[in-house]
Each structure stands twice: as structure tokens, then as C-alpha cells.
Design an enzyme around this catalytic site. Structure first.
Site, PDB file in Angstrom:
ATOM      1  N   ILE A  30     -40.447  15.488  14.924  1.00 50.73           N
ATOM      2  CA  ILE A  30     -41.762  14.876  15.145  1.00 50.73           C
ATOM      3  C   ILE A  30     -42.262  15.143  16.567  1.00 50.73           C
ATOM      4  O   ILE A  30     -43.455  14.972  16.849  1.00 50.73           O
ATOM      5  CB  ILE A  30     -41.691  13.346  14.855  1.00 50.73           C
ATOM      6  CG1 ILE A  30     -43.070  12.797  14.506  1.00 50.73           C
ATOM      7  CG2 ILE A  30     -41.049  12.580  15.978  1.00 50.73           C
ATOM      8  CD1 ILE A  30     -43.636  13.298  13.229  1.00 50.73           C
ATOM      9  N   HIS A  93     -27.202  16.052  13.863  1.00 49.47           N
ATOM     10  CA  HIS A  93     -28.346  16.887  13.511  1.00 49.47           C
ATOM     11  C   HIS A  93     -28.293  18.199  14.270  1.00 49.47           C
ATOM     12  O   HIS A  93     -27.892  18.247  15.432  1.00 49.47           O
ATOM     13  CB  HIS A  93     -29.679  16.170  13.757  1.00 49.47           C
ATOM     14  CG  HIS A  93     -29.828  15.552  15.116  1.00 49.47           C
ATOM     15  ND1 HIS A  93     -29.222  14.363  15.461  1.00 49.47           N
ATOM     16  CD2 HIS A  93     -30.528  15.958  16.212  1.00 49.47           C
ATOM     17  CE1 HIS A  93     -29.555  14.054  16.718  1.00 49.47           C
ATOM     18  NE2 HIS A  93     -30.330  15.014  17.193  1.00 49.47           N
TER      19      HIS A  93
HETATM   20  P1  5GP Z   1     -31.620  13.905  20.079  1.00 45.96           P
HETATM   21  O1  5GP Z   1     -30.649  12.893  19.493  1.00 45.96           O
HETATM   22  O2  5GP Z   1     -31.368  15.295  19.585  1.00 45.96           O
HETATM   23  O3  5GP Z   1     -31.757  13.781  21.564  1.00 45.96           O
HETATM   24  O4  5GP Z   1     -33.063  13.483  19.575  1.00 45.96           O
HETATM   25  C1  5GP Z   1     -33.369  13.347  18.240  1.00 45.96           C
HETATM   26  C2  5GP Z   1     -34.481  14.272  17.838  1.00 45.96           C
HETATM   27  O5  5GP Z   1     -35.046  13.693  16.681  1.00 45.96           O
HETATM   28  C3  5GP Z   1     -35.605  14.400  18.874  1.00 45.96           C
HETATM   29  O6  5GP Z   1     -35.938  15.768  19.033  1.00 45.96           O
HETATM   30  C4  5GP Z   1     -36.744  13.614  18.291  1.00 45.96           C
HETATM   31  O7  5GP Z   1     -38.008  14.174  18.545  1.00 45.96           O
HETATM   32  C5  5GP Z   1     -36.437  13.613  16.797  1.00 45.96           C
HETATM   33  N1  5GP Z   1     -36.828  12.394  16.144  1.00 45.96           N
HETATM   34  C6  5GP Z   1     -36.557  11.140  16.558  1.00 45.96           C
HETATM   35  N2  5GP Z   1     -37.066  10.236  15.702  1.00 45.96           N
HETATM   36  C7  5GP Z   1     -37.671  10.957  14.712  1.00 45.96           C
HETATM   37  C8  5GP Z   1     -38.385  10.580  13.537  1.00 45.96           C
HETATM   38  O8  5GP Z   1     -38.559   9.399  13.212  1.00 45.96           O
HETATM   39  N3  5GP Z   1     -38.858  11.585  12.760  1.00 45.96           N
HETATM   40  C9  5GP Z   1     -38.681  12.899  13.074  1.00 45.96           C
HETATM   41  N4  5GP Z   1     -39.179  13.810  12.240  1.00 45.96           N
HETATM   42  N5  5GP Z   1     -38.002  13.281  14.175  1.00 45.96           N
HETATM   43  C10 5GP Z   1     -37.516  12.324  14.990  1.00 45.96           C
END
Ligand code: 5GP
Length: 137
Positions: A30, A93
Site C-alpha cells: 500500500i 513477507h
Molecule cells: P515491513 O515489515 O517490511 O517493514 O513493512 C511492511 C510492509 O507492508 C510495508 O512496506 C508497508 O507499506 C506494507 N503494509 C503495511 N500495512 C499494509 C496494509 O494494510 N496493506 C498493504 N497492502 N500493505 C501494507
């Protein structure tokens, strides 16, 4: 409590979905670093990717490869960068990021702003390519 990503898999939170298999799910980030920046996750909620059992770990990376190949077929880019990184969402992820320059792989770079329609169009394009390339999922 279920992670945000488990809620996305269960349809409790909306997402721009790209593809799913029995065990994996792919959707657009997102807050993307580039057009087509996707997240690939195991449906089974596990915080740390190295805690996945070997079968699911390999299944996840095989699925990510398919999503990456579908993405590069429709999003102009030099290649798809892949990062497992992040301490924010406690659900393993893989980030797949279409890149043309190194800064597009940097999480300190400004994010790309997209309208809901642009998100929908990109997810639709990648999803259609995925289905065409991998009709069996
Ligand atoms: P990280 O754990 O890799 O630092 O961050 C998680 C990733 O998931 C980030 O890039 C963030 O933009 C994405 N993200 C977090 N919440 C959501 C959500 O509710 N929907 C989507 N599609 N992506 C998300």
C-alpha cells in the site's frame, strides 16, 4: 491477535490482490517504493521467515518467483528486486520491487503515490499476466 496480513488473506481488510495459491498470497504494498511493488506472504501466520517449515519456505519462494515473472512481464523495469526485511508487520513477507535504479530498493527513498484506480489497474495487469503464465496457480 491476527496480523494485518492475516486479515487481508481472510478478506477482513481490503487489498489490491495479485494472486493466491493454497498456501500463499500476493498483493500490492500500500506504500510502494515503485509501481508494482508487491508483497508475497504465506497464508499461515508466521512472524519470522526462517521459522517456516522447509516445504512452505520453498513453496513461498517458488510462488514469489511466479509473481515476479508475471510482474516483469507487464511493468517496465530492469529487473525485480527481492527483499525479506522489515520489523513492522509480524507476518513473514517477501517484497518484490520492480527496479530501474538502486534507490528503488531503499526503504528510506520516497514512496510512490498512486490513486486507488492506479493500484487497481496495476494489480489487475499483474494478476492477468500471472493467470496467463501460470493457469494452474
Ligand atoms: P515491513 O515489515 O517490511 O517493514 O513493512 C511492511 C510492509 O507492508 C510495508 O512496506 C508497508 O507499506 C506494507 N503494509 C503495511 N500495512 C499494509 C496494509 O494494510 N496493506 C498493504 N497492502 N500493505 C501494507
Amino acid at each position: 491477535m491476527a496480523s494485518i496480513f492475516t486479515k487481508i488473506v481472510n478478506g477482513e481488510i481490503p487489498c489490491y490482490k495479485i494472486a493466491e495459491s493454497e498456501e500463499c498470497f500476493a498483493f500490492l504494498d500500500i506504500n510502494p517504493l515503485a509501481r508494482g511493488h508487491a508483497l508475497v506472504i504465506p497464508k499461515k501466520e508466521t512472524d519470522y521467515i526462517f521459522d517456516l517449515d522447509d516445504d512452505l519456505y520453498h513453496t513461498l519462494f517458488d510462488f514469489a518467483k511466479k509473481v515476479g515473472k508475471a510482474t516483469e512481464s507487464v511493468i517496465p523495469c530492469k529487473r525485480i528486486g527481492m527483499i525479506v526485511f522489515g520489523l513492522d508487520v509480524p507476518h513473514a513477507h517477501i517484497h518484490l520491487i520492480p527496479i530501474n535504479k538502486p534507490s528503488e530498493m531503499s526503504f528510506s527513498s520516497p514512496r510512490v503515490e498512486l490513486t486507488p484506480k492506479e493500484f487497481m489497474d496495476i494489480a489487475g495487469e499483474i494478476s492477468r499476466a500471472f493467470k496467463k503464465m501460470y493457469p494452474g496457480g
